[in-house]
Design an enzyme around this catalytic site. Structure first.
Site, mmCIF file in Angstrom:
data_model
loop_
_atom_site.group_PDB
_atom_site.id
_atom_site.type_symbol
_atom_site.label_atom_id
_atom_site.label_comp_id
_atom_site.label_asym_id
_atom_site.label_seq_id
_atom_site.Cartn_x
_atom_site.Cartn_y
_atom_site.Cartn_z
ATOM 1 C CD1 TRP A 359 0.447 -0.674 3.218
ATOM 2 C CD2 TRP A 359 -0.500 1.345 3.399
ATOM 3 N NE1 TRP A 359 0.807 -0.151 4.439
ATOM 4 C CE2 TRP A 359 0.235 1.075 4.588
ATOM 5 C CE3 TRP A 359 -1.189 2.545 3.307
ATOM 6 C CZ2 TRP A 359 0.319 1.971 5.651
ATOM 7 C CZ3 TRP A 359 -1.109 3.444 4.364
ATOM 8 C CH2 TRP A 359 -0.366 3.165 5.520
ATOM 9 C CG ASP A 360 4.752 0.804 1.599
ATOM 10 O OD1 ASP A 360 3.759 0.256 2.118
ATOM 11 O OD2 ASP A 360 5.903 0.621 2.003
ATOM 12 C CD GLU A 490 2.912 -3.549 9.844
ATOM 13 O OE1 GLU A 490 2.488 -3.754 8.701
ATOM 14 O OE2 GLU A 490 4.131 -3.555 10.133
ATOM 15 C CE LYS A 602 6.851 -1.528 11.896
ATOM 16 N NZ LYS A 602 6.455 -2.645 11.023
ATOM 17 C CD GLN A 603 3.245 2.524 9.583
ATOM 18 O OE1 GLN A 603 3.927 1.510 9.580
ATOM 19 N NE2 GLN A 603 2.708 2.997 8.478
#
Length: 768
Positions: A359-360, A490, A602-603
């Site tokens: 999906w990046d 995640e 994580k992000q």
């Protein structure tokens, strides 16, 4: 190991001094590619020390059978491995029968390696004392041609410094290679034929299972002090190897050189029975031009790329080097010529993650390619997803969805899901939303609606059907909920009502309904075709809207924020600032169980949604959520710092925005996550571009108008970038006192700057 050994330089990546402990990291950092193939910066000559050998061909993969301890229904059958391809760069060098090997040399001095990003070549130079006490000076230059993208070229020079010597160059091809990344240690390649003709050699091989047919080829010519030497080389071969030997008695201080041309022809581009013929054609073009002319062509091709893609930064060499490193690798990885290719997270620099598409691409990469290339390149990336729609419907069917619901894969090579971790494969379904958002984003930026009736609407319908079926009604909440998911963070698996997932699901349905209406009204023939194919009905749309209009979003009255997921406040809310530094990175120090129970992010997760849909939230809402979630964010994903940099800039927190920018731009150069030896983080490099253009430059498209809110970190004297907006190229130059806009084109363009309309005319500088 020194993680900060790359010398700051505006245009080059430079390493000085030979350190065997840094070899694997440097092999990643100095990687080269041309969109069709790429390779880690392995030495041409033999190296017996720790090394990660890697050459890769775009689109060629192997379906490595899934390896899990306990099989679950719906698991992908295989994990698509990016394949280490036959090696063509090898040149064994012997000096008086002693092998040149930097790992076993008595001494190595004046070692210097440079990746010149402006001109697209890799060089190395050193003086080595061999075990037989002969001292030699070596200089190499290598590049992968952008013009002839099946060909790479090497110039390898050696000069004996303290005596005459008999030197042998042994250029070779080797198909007996293995992958670093493999589930079962399968043999991935089957060598079909080894052959040679004059100074040319060929290895024909095919991949097991997927049957990609390839021909790896080479041709060489040797020189003394720049003059061509006519010599009849000895040829030797075995089942996986082809090599020539060129031996010459070289006087002290004479330079013996070899020009080697090599590369791949593949049945993706040629008839599989004509690969040697195609290879000969490529070699003929390369040798006719010669090394010097090919290199000159390479410099010109890169100059053209940089003319549009470059971002300049004044007064901060590390920041300048960082952004150019990111832009360089994005252009090495994907050229936009081939709509069957995509942008893998490691590009041509390593094998981790497998697959070529995440999906990046939609979330991070499309904006970069849209603004720095012709819009056709971004359209190709969207066409790629349309071409995989049937597979996305099959992927959803395997998980129990029906009626044309589409679930795009988390990881893929050909549209099939090939990611093996259930908490990602089954649960990280927000990827579907990024693909719909990219369709919206493409139209918003380019003004090209034609993709939607031609292809995009069918994709949107499949995605909306998935979200409608994936949500279920909660009697207890009297709302629709989405259970058992993993959001962008995640470090939380199998949670309920991830705010970002729920929000993008609702948005996808609303956007699809609105787009169906637009196509129905303006593109009647396309609408009839699509309605006939998808059997879409008014009743189905009403069911979708019921879900979208009644979607549940977890919220805390006490904290006055949306919750990342239902249970977020049940965690022990210790901020990252209060976490012992010795525990970082937690993904390398903690058990998975401990990570899942922690509050650490994580992000960008909820903040990812506020980045995508910032026009739906006030700046005050963004600030509140940023202040709540960022302190729990460990930024252990390469995709994290860029989004936070953009948002910090929007909130006028320039010091924080600058810190995040440096982290995203130098993530690999400074090896923040201690993993650069595995390969680079290619897709997050597009996020680095966004952190300047959208973060500091404040570029958005609002009300069909290109808009800027320029800001500048105090560490910089100025910066500039170009964007291609609807076939008009705008150069934006920002310094501490003013912003300048310059337009290339033939008609005026009205933009918005800090909320005010400004008209810019071709080739006239506008200063604000």
């Amino acid at each position: 190991m020194n993680l900060d050994y790359i010398i700051p330089n505006n245009w080059s990546i430079i390493e000085e001094g030979f350190n065997p402990d840094q070899v694997k990291a440097s092999e990643s950092l100095f990687s080269i590619g041309n969109g069709a193939m790429g390779q880690r910066a392995n030495f041409e000559e033999k190296y017996s020390g720790p090394t990660f050998q890697g050459s890769y061909i775009a689109g060629v993969y192997y379906p490595d059978k899934t390896r899990v301890g306990w099989w679950k229904n719906g698991y992908p059958e295989y994990f698509a491995k990016v394949l280490n391809a036959p090696n063509w760069i090898g040149i064994n060098v012997t000096v008086n029968n002693e092998e040149l090997d930097l790992y076993t040399c008595k001494a190595v001095k004046n070692f210097r390696r440079e990746l010149n990003m402006q001109e697209g070549w890799l060089s190395r130079s050193f003086v080595a004392t061999l075990q037989n006490d002969i001292e030699v000076e070596v200089q190499t230059t290598r590049f992968l041609s952008l013009d002839l993208d099946e060909v790479g070229a090497i110039d390898f020079k050696i000069t004996p410094l303290n005596s005459d010597a008999e030197i042998t160059f042994q250029p070779y091809l080797d198909s007996g290679i293995t992958n670093e990344d493999t589930n079962w240690d399968d043999k991935f390649w089957d060598t079909l034929n080894v052959s040679h003709e004059n100074n040319q050699a060929f290895i024909q091989a095919k991949t097991m299972k997927t049957d990609f047919y390839t021909c790896t080829f080479m041709e060489s010519q040797v020189y003394i002090d720049g003059k061509s030497v006519v010599t009849e080389p000895a040829f030797s071969s075995d089942s996986n190897l082809a090599s020539f030997s060129y031996t010459y008695s070289v006087k002290q201080n004479e330079t013996y050189a070899i020009h080697k041309f090599g590369g791949y022809t593949v049945d993706r581009n040629h008839n599989k029975n004509e690969l040697i013929t195609a290879a000969k054609s490529s070699l003929s073009k390369a040798t006719t031009a010669g090394f010097v002319q090919l290199l000159e062509n390479q410099k010109q091709a890169w100059a053209k790329i940089w003319d549009m893609a470059d971002i300049t930064i004044e007064g901060d060499v590390k920041a300048q080097q960082g952004i150019r490193f990111n832009i360089f690798h994005l252009n090495q990885t994907y050229s936009g010529k081939d709509a069957t290719l995509n942008i893998g997270p490691k590009g041509f620099t390593g094998e981790k993650y497998g697959g070529s598409t995440y999906w990046d691409t939609e979330a991070y990469c499309i904006p970069f390619y849209m603004a720095t290339k012709d819009q056709e390149v971004a359209r190709n990336l969207l066409t790629y997803r349309y071409n995989h729609l049937e597979k996305a419907i099959e992927n959803a069917e395997k998980l129990g969805f029906k009626n044309g619901a589409a679930l795009y894969p988390m990881v893929t090579m050909n549209g099939e899901e090939c990611h093996n971790e259930w908490e990602i494969t089954f649960e990280e379904i927000h990827r579907n939303g990024a693909i719909a958002f990219a369709i919206f984003n493409y139209y918003r930026y380019t003004g090209d609606f034609s993709y939607i009736p031609e292809m995009g609407l069918e994709v949107l319908i499949g995605i909306a059907r998935f979200w409608h079926q994936r949500a279920n009604f909660s009697g207890q909440k009297n709302k629709y909920v989405i259970l058992g998911v993993t959001g962008p963070n995640e470090y939380e698996n199998n949670i309920n009502n991830n705010w970002y997932t729920n929000y993008i699901a609702k948005w996808c349905i609303d956007y699809t309904v609105e787009t169906i209406q637009k196509v129905k009204e303006g593109y009647g023939d396309d609408y009839k075709r699509i309605a006939g194919k998808t059997k879409i009905s008014h009743e189905e749309l009403a069911q979708w809207k019921k879900v979208a209009d009644n979607m549940y979003f977890p919220y805390s009255e006490e904290k006055n924020v949306y919750l990342q997921q239902d249970g977020f406040l049940d965690k022990e809310l210790i901020t990252v600032a209060d976490l012992d530094k010795s525990q970082r990175p937690i993904n390398q120090k903690w058990s998975w169980d401990r990570i899942l129970r922690s509050p650490y992010i994580k992000q960008a997760d909820l903040l990812q949604g506020m980045y995508f849909f910032e026009d739906k939230f006030t700046t005050e809402e963004l600030e509140r959520h940023f202040d709540f979630y960022e302190p729990f964010t460990v930024h252990e994903s390469s995709l994290s710092p860029c989004v936070h940099s953009i948002q910090a800039a929007k909130l006028d927190r320039m010091e924080q925005a600058y810190t995040f920018y440096l982290r995203t731009s130098r993530l690999d150069l400074d090896d923040y996550n201690h993993e650069v030896h595995e390969g680079l983080h290619i897709t997050s490099m597009a996020g680095t571009w966004m952190s300047i253009v959208e973060g500091f430059g404040g570029m958005r498209v609002k009300n069909d108008t290109l808009s800027f809110e320029p800001k500048i970190p105090e560490q910089w004297k100025g910066y500039s970038f170009k964007v291609n907006f609807r076939h008009q190229i705008i150069t934006v130059t920002v310094n501490q006192n003013e912003t300048q806009f310059k337009l290339e084109g033939d008609k005026d363009l009205t933009i918005s700057v800090d909320g005010k309309a400004v008209t810019i005319s071709p080739n006239l500088l506008v200063t604000i």
